[in-house]
Design a protein around this motif. Sequence first.
Motif, PDB file in Angstrom:
ATOM      1  N   ARG A 141       2.622   3.320  13.027  1.00 50.85           N
ATOM      2  CA  ARG A 141       1.836   3.205  11.799  1.00 50.85           C
ATOM      3  C   ARG A 141       2.318   2.061  10.916  1.00 50.85           C
ATOM      4  O   ARG A 141       1.496   1.339  10.336  1.00 50.85           O
ATOM      5  N   VAL A 142       3.623   1.884  10.820  1.00 51.28           N
ATOM      6  CA  VAL A 142       4.156   0.797   9.991  1.00 51.28           C
ATOM      7  C   VAL A 142       3.827  -0.553  10.627  1.00 51.28           C
ATOM      8  O   VAL A 142       3.295  -1.445   9.967  1.00 51.28           O
ATOM      9  N   ALA A 143       4.144  -0.711  11.893  1.00 46.86           N
ATOM     10  CA  ALA A 143       3.929  -1.997  12.562  1.00 46.86           C
ATOM     11  C   ALA A 143       2.455  -2.367  12.669  1.00 46.86           C
ATOM     12  O   ALA A 143       2.092  -3.546  12.600  1.00 46.86           O
ATOM     13  N   GLY A 144       1.581  -1.372  12.813  1.00 41.82           N
ATOM     14  CA  GLY A 144       0.159  -1.641  12.974  1.00 41.82           C
ATOM     15  C   GLY A 144      -0.663  -1.562  11.703  1.00 41.82           C
ATOM     16  O   GLY A 144      -1.889  -1.609  11.752  1.00 41.82           O
ATOM     17  N   PRO A 204       0.845  -1.193   0.000  1.00 43.17           N
ATOM     18  CA  PRO A 204       0.000   0.000   0.000  1.00 43.17           C
ATOM     19  C   PRO A 204       0.887   1.252   0.000  1.00 43.17           C
ATOM     20  O   PRO A 204       1.931   1.283   0.668  1.00 43.17           O
ATOM     21  N   SER A 205       0.473   2.264  -0.710  1.00 45.19           N
ATOM     22  CA  SER A 205       1.293   3.464  -0.846  1.00 45.19           C
ATOM     23  C   SER A 205       1.553   4.140   0.497  1.00 45.19           C
ATOM     24  O   SER A 205       2.651   4.653   0.733  1.00 45.19           O
ATOM     25  N   ASP A 206       0.564   4.126   1.402  1.00 48.51           N
ATOM     26  CA  ASP A 206       0.786   4.767   2.698  1.00 48.51           C
ATOM     27  C   ASP A 206       1.801   4.008   3.544  1.00 48.51           C
ATOM     28  O   ASP A 206       2.589   4.608   4.275  1.00 48.51           O
ATOM     29  N   LEU A 207       1.836   2.688   3.421  1.00 54.22           N
ATOM     30  CA  LEU A 207       2.807   1.881   4.157  1.00 54.22           C
ATOM     31  C   LEU A 207       4.224   2.157   3.649  1.00 54.22           C
ATOM     32  O   LEU A 207       5.149   2.383   4.439  1.00 54.22           O
ATOM     33  N   LEU A 208       4.388   2.180   2.335  1.00 52.30           N
ATOM     34  CA  LEU A 208       5.693   2.469   1.749  1.00 52.30           C
ATOM     35  C   LEU A 208       6.127   3.905   2.080  1.00 52.30           C
ATOM     36  O   LEU A 208       7.287   4.155   2.429  1.00 52.30           O
ATOM     37  N   ARG A 209       5.199   4.829   2.033  1.00 52.98           N
ATOM     38  CA  ARG A 209       5.500   6.225   2.373  1.00 52.98           C
ATOM     39  C   ARG A 209       5.969   6.344   3.824  1.00 52.98           C
ATOM     40  O   ARG A 209       6.967   7.012   4.119  1.00 52.98           O
ATOM     41  N   ASP A 210       5.271   5.677   4.747  1.00 54.70           N
ATOM     42  CA  ASP A 210       5.627   5.775   6.159  1.00 54.70           C
ATOM     43  C   ASP A 210       6.968   5.100   6.456  1.00 54.70           C
ATOM     44  O   ASP A 210       7.758   5.619   7.249  1.00 54.70           O
ATOM     45  N   TYR A 221      22.805   2.254   5.354  1.00 54.54           N
ATOM     46  CA  TYR A 221      22.161   1.345   6.290  1.00 54.54           C
ATOM     47  C   TYR A 221      22.897   1.361   7.615  1.00 54.54           C
ATOM     48  O   TYR A 221      24.120   1.246   7.659  1.00 54.54           O
ATOM     49  N   ARG A 222      22.186   1.515   8.699  1.00 58.82           N
ATOM     50  CA  ARG A 222      22.806   1.567  10.025  1.00 58.82           C
ATOM     51  C   ARG A 222      22.346   0.425  10.908  1.00 58.82           C
ATOM     52  O   ARG A 222      22.550   0.448  12.108  1.00 58.82           O
ATOM     53  N   GLY A 223      21.702  -0.555  10.325  1.00 61.78           N
ATOM     54  CA  GLY A 223      21.255  -1.684  11.120  1.00 61.78           C
ATOM     55  C   GLY A 223      19.989  -1.435  11.913  1.00 61.78           C
ATOM     56  O   GLY A 223      19.556  -2.279  12.665  1.00 61.78           O
ATOM     57  N   ARG A 224      19.394  -0.276  11.793  1.00 66.15           N
ATOM     58  CA  ARG A 224      18.165   0.038  12.536  1.00 66.15           C
ATOM     59  C   ARG A 224      16.995  -0.094  11.583  1.00 66.15           C
ATOM     60  O   ARG A 224      17.017   0.437  10.488  1.00 66.15           O
ATOM     61  N   THR A 225      15.998  -0.814  12.003  1.00 69.27           N
ATOM     62  CA  THR A 225      14.792  -0.963  11.199  1.00 69.27           C
ATOM     63  C   THR A 225      13.574  -0.881  12.085  1.00 69.27           C
ATOM     64  O   THR A 225      13.675  -1.028  13.294  1.00 69.27           O
ATOM     65  N   VAL A 226      12.464  -0.698  11.471  1.00 72.61           N
ATOM     66  CA  VAL A 226      11.195  -0.664  12.197  1.00 72.61           C
ATOM     67  C   VAL A 226      10.697  -2.074  12.300  1.00 72.61           C
ATOM     68  O   VAL A 226      10.781  -2.867  11.445  1.00 72.61           O
TER      69      VAL A 226
END
Length: 95
Positions: free
Chosen positions: A46-49, A7-13, A90-95
């Motif tokens: 928002r991403v996780a939920g 979904p575009s909002d998921l990719l945007r967030d 990339y710093r190894g941090r992700t959501v």
Amino acid sequence: MDRDRFPSDLLRDQTAWYLTYDELAVDPAGVQTAARRRRLLELSRRVAGHPFWETPAGTPAARVALKEIARARTVRAAPAAGTAPGGGGYRGRTV
């Protein structure tokens, strides 16, 4: 996974999450630190939920693909957005 499947909002967030994280990394004690941290928390929520993760397509592999696509977008967008040279990497941090 093709970016058109997200979904575009998921990719945007997710993309905004990386951009915000990179801003904090470049200027960790800046004037906007608290606001950026709050933004990261909100974007993480928002991403996780996102409802996408409740569908059959919302697999662990899809989460990795989303992060890879979003990170690639931040690297391409970095010079135009005026962020740090090299797009933060990339710093190894992700959501």
